[in-house]
Scaffold this motif. Sequence first.
Motif, PDB file in Angstrom:
ATOM      1  N   THR A 252       0.518   2.742  -4.763  1.00  0.00           N
ATOM      2  CA  THR A 252       0.399   1.494  -5.435  1.00  0.00           C
ATOM      3  C   THR A 252       1.437   0.905  -5.982  1.00  0.00           C
ATOM      4  O   THR A 252       2.359   1.440  -6.777  1.00  0.00           O
ATOM      5  CB  THR A 252      -0.668   1.798  -6.783  1.00  0.00           C
ATOM      6  OG1 THR A 252      -1.757   2.295  -6.332  1.00  0.00           O
ATOM      7  CG2 THR A 252      -1.042   0.431  -7.279  1.00  0.00           C
TER       8      THR A 252
ATOM      9  N   CYS B  33      -3.804  -7.087  -2.981  1.00  0.00           N
ATOM     10  CA  CYS B  33      -4.974  -6.463  -3.656  1.00  0.00           C
ATOM     11  C   CYS B  33      -5.925  -7.271  -4.102  1.00  0.00           C
ATOM     12  O   CYS B  33      -5.564  -8.452  -4.341  1.00  0.00           O
ATOM     13  CB  CYS B  33      -4.499  -5.499  -4.560  1.00  0.00           C
ATOM     14  SG  CYS B  33      -3.495  -6.230  -5.882  1.00  0.00           S
TER      15      CYS B  33
ATOM     16  N   TYR C  35      -1.008  -2.247  -1.803  1.00  0.00           N
ATOM     17  CA  TYR C  35      -1.141  -0.809  -1.657  1.00  0.00           C
ATOM     18  C   TYR C  35      -0.616  -0.539  -0.124  1.00  0.00           C
ATOM     19  O   TYR C  35      -0.557  -1.320   0.689  1.00  0.00           O
ATOM     20  CB  TYR C  35      -2.594  -0.204  -1.622  1.00  0.00           C
ATOM     21  CG  TYR C  35      -3.200  -0.682  -2.780  1.00  0.00           C
ATOM     22  CD1 TYR C  35      -3.066  -0.196  -4.085  1.00  0.00           C
ATOM     23  CD2 TYR C  35      -3.951  -1.807  -2.785  1.00  0.00           C
ATOM     24  CE1 TYR C  35      -3.886  -0.535  -5.114  1.00  0.00           C
ATOM     25  CE2 TYR C  35      -4.651  -2.357  -3.834  1.00  0.00           C
ATOM     26  CZ  TYR C  35      -4.728  -1.738  -4.991  1.00  0.00           C
ATOM     27  OH  TYR C  35      -5.368  -2.042  -6.088  1.00  0.00           O
TER      28      TYR C  35
END
Length: 893
Positions: free
Chosen positions: A92, A66, A78
Amino acid sequence: MTDVETLQRENEALKAKLRKIEELSIDKIKVELVSLQCICGRDPLKHGLRWIDWESDYTFENGAKCPAWRQELGELGYLVVKPVDAEPFLITATATGYFVNKGYRIGQDGASEINYERNGDVYPTLLALIQSKSQHFSSFIARSLREEMIALNAASTATAAASVGAPKQSPSKPNSAAKDGAAAAAAECDASMNSNAGYADDDDKVDQLEAKRNAYLKKKDERKPVASGKPIEPSNKWKQITPDKGADAGHHRKREPSPIRRNARSSHSPRTNLRSRHKVLEESGDESADSSEEEMQDKRQDSEVPPEQWQIQKLVKYLKAGNQTATIIAICSLRDYDLLNENNQLAIRNVGGLEILVNLLDTDDPKCKIGSLSILNQISNNFVIRKTISELDGMRPLVDLLHDDHVDVKCLAAETIANCAKYAKNRRMVRKYGGIRSLVRLLHPDPANPDTERIAISGALALWTCSKSQKNKEAIRMAGSIPLLAELLKSPNEKLLIPVVGILQECASDDQYRAAIRSSGMIKFLVENLSSKNEKLQAHCASAIFKCAEDAETRILVRDFNGINPLVALLDSIGNKELLAAATGAIWKTAQDMANVNAFNRLNTIKKLVSLIENQPEDVLVNVVGALAACAKAPEGRQAIRECGGITPLVGLLKGTNQGLLVNVTTAIGASALDAESMGIIDRLDGVRLLWSLLKSPNPAVQASAAWAISPCIENAKDAGEMVRSFVGGLELIVSLLKSDHVEVLASVCAAIAQISKDEENLAVITDHGVVPMLAKLTQTRHDRLRKHLSEAIARCCHWGNNRIAFGAAGAVAPLVKYLKSPDPEVHRSTAQALHQLSKDPDNCVTMHEHGVVQLLLGMVGSSDTVLQEAAAGTIGNIRRLALASELARGKK
């Protein structure tokens, strides 16, 4: 006391270490991800998930998946999960656990982006989260655990029986534990099949599930625990096994280990797919992305092993033998199989056949090369095969074969490149190995060679696929392809024309290509082929015109070569959506010219376009509504849209979500609102309220288009002031858009505020919302389009209270004087009007005079534009009267 403090510090340190151990890391996530990927697949009976993988292939330097600004919030990456019994969702992964976010949303640039907001509880493990979201996954895990317990119990029972000297059981009678285990497994299998019957895919029919269930039960019945008193010993029978002749022949020379020789499961493991996709991203970042269909094909697991795989495996062994005759016979035998069947294609790859076929391209025997190319040409329609060829560096020998003297070899090599280049890395490799120039050479006409046309077709097909890359487009142009394509476009052979026009269609998105296409006279032939009987050729020609008509000169050429009539005729091809999308797109772009609009209106085009608004895919709808918006520029077009009943479906489309469609719909409604009767229909259908709601869109293009449409609606509505006030929070919303960073949004909102300010009550409301300082802040802009509408808004806002004084105090007067130096006469007119209103305040007059406004306005007093003339004269008059009053005041003193 010191000992107590030391003990407390040690406890705190220990707790910190424990928290650190419990925290998730990217390595821990990868371990859990890989374990879940092992139970992914398409069969609901055998797999718990469809697939699970990282949302992005890119990995940052610290290993996170990320961006850095999300890492600061504790996020690590993710994951995208596709359960068997639910829609895909986005997870997440953070240092404290996993949670489901809100998926994707449309960003300000119109592209999709992740909505990072949490949408549920935080779970310590990925397994626990997915179990809460998927009933099938939860039952699959529970069933797997029960089966493991049954197997362990059966084994322990057998071991206990053996230890006490229990008599050996008959082979035909399994012990009771095994029987109970089989019965339990059968019950679980029945329950799983019944629960999955509602969402089984087309390739997992109920009869196939029943067959797999029976096979599963049969295997369970055959699993019998060993109850012998003898200790288990390794078997010596392996010493008696001898390799078959084919294997002996294949081992007469030592071969390097193949990079693709692995079992079917490992060749498609998610970890391998992720690594190879990441490698492609790093090596070919300049290439365009592959289609989503190919990505899905890359993610999924191999299907069941086909029965033909054993025969194919034997034939591949003959290919490895090295005997020329055996190799040719094996190639001919392979060609007898259906090589367009995916199972057969993957079977060749799984047994190492692709490496052999690629190696055969380097031989001197033309028969071997032709046979290998003919097989590669067919199986390379599969994305997995194209990717494997890339890993084997197969593009190098294919490019080299473009120089071969044998026509069949040359043509098959080009056609195989055309298939392989659908994969981004292969397109890059073609350019790297000089394949673009070699392919362009195939387009050269050679009167002495009767196979020139066939060679040109193969070369054009390969260039067509390669042109999907921006760098390849430039390489094709630099290789001198434009005059060759212009010459080939004159051919009557449709098989040659389709790939040639396809190249032009792909490359026409580039400005230099459009100029070259226009200057080389290709527009004439594109227009002529619109009347062809081949719908595929018509679609490509219309699509090429769609892209080329971005330039005004091309729009004129299309009209000059009588292209309007055939474009309108193509609107009758309702069954061919690809052709319909291309034709409506070409009409949309060519209608940007008013002369073309008049021609379309004479041919009753609007009636056909209105009939296409309903029951069409979105790509057709975007073009249809764009064409209607262009035709509505003329009064005849607005009248025709109203008479054909087009206002109602257009207003209905304002409730959609497609961003491009919303931009075109708002433009069409804004143009139609210039007609008083059409405005009445829009008002009755609550169209203005829908337009106002689009001002909340996160897409700036939609915001600007909606604001542009609101201006004519307010201008032509019967009771515009009351209508605007009826929108709760509407005035506050439109004033807040003056904080936008997008010039087009600011210009459109200023135009709307200029219309809203015509009503005194509305002007008072927006003044309370702080419109004056916001407008004054925008006066430093250098964009003439914004300057024009900003000046109009300022002129209108000066009619309320002390707004003139407030504008002067906010420093808006001096920048307005500079607008008079703009080359745009419309900016001069609106600025003069604003200065005229501001000059009614003495302090503003002093500021204007100090910045030399009088000299600039004196030249405009003699303008032919009466509005500009009066505003300039009025401003000078106000300044002069203030000067006289000042002189009189000094004289009295």
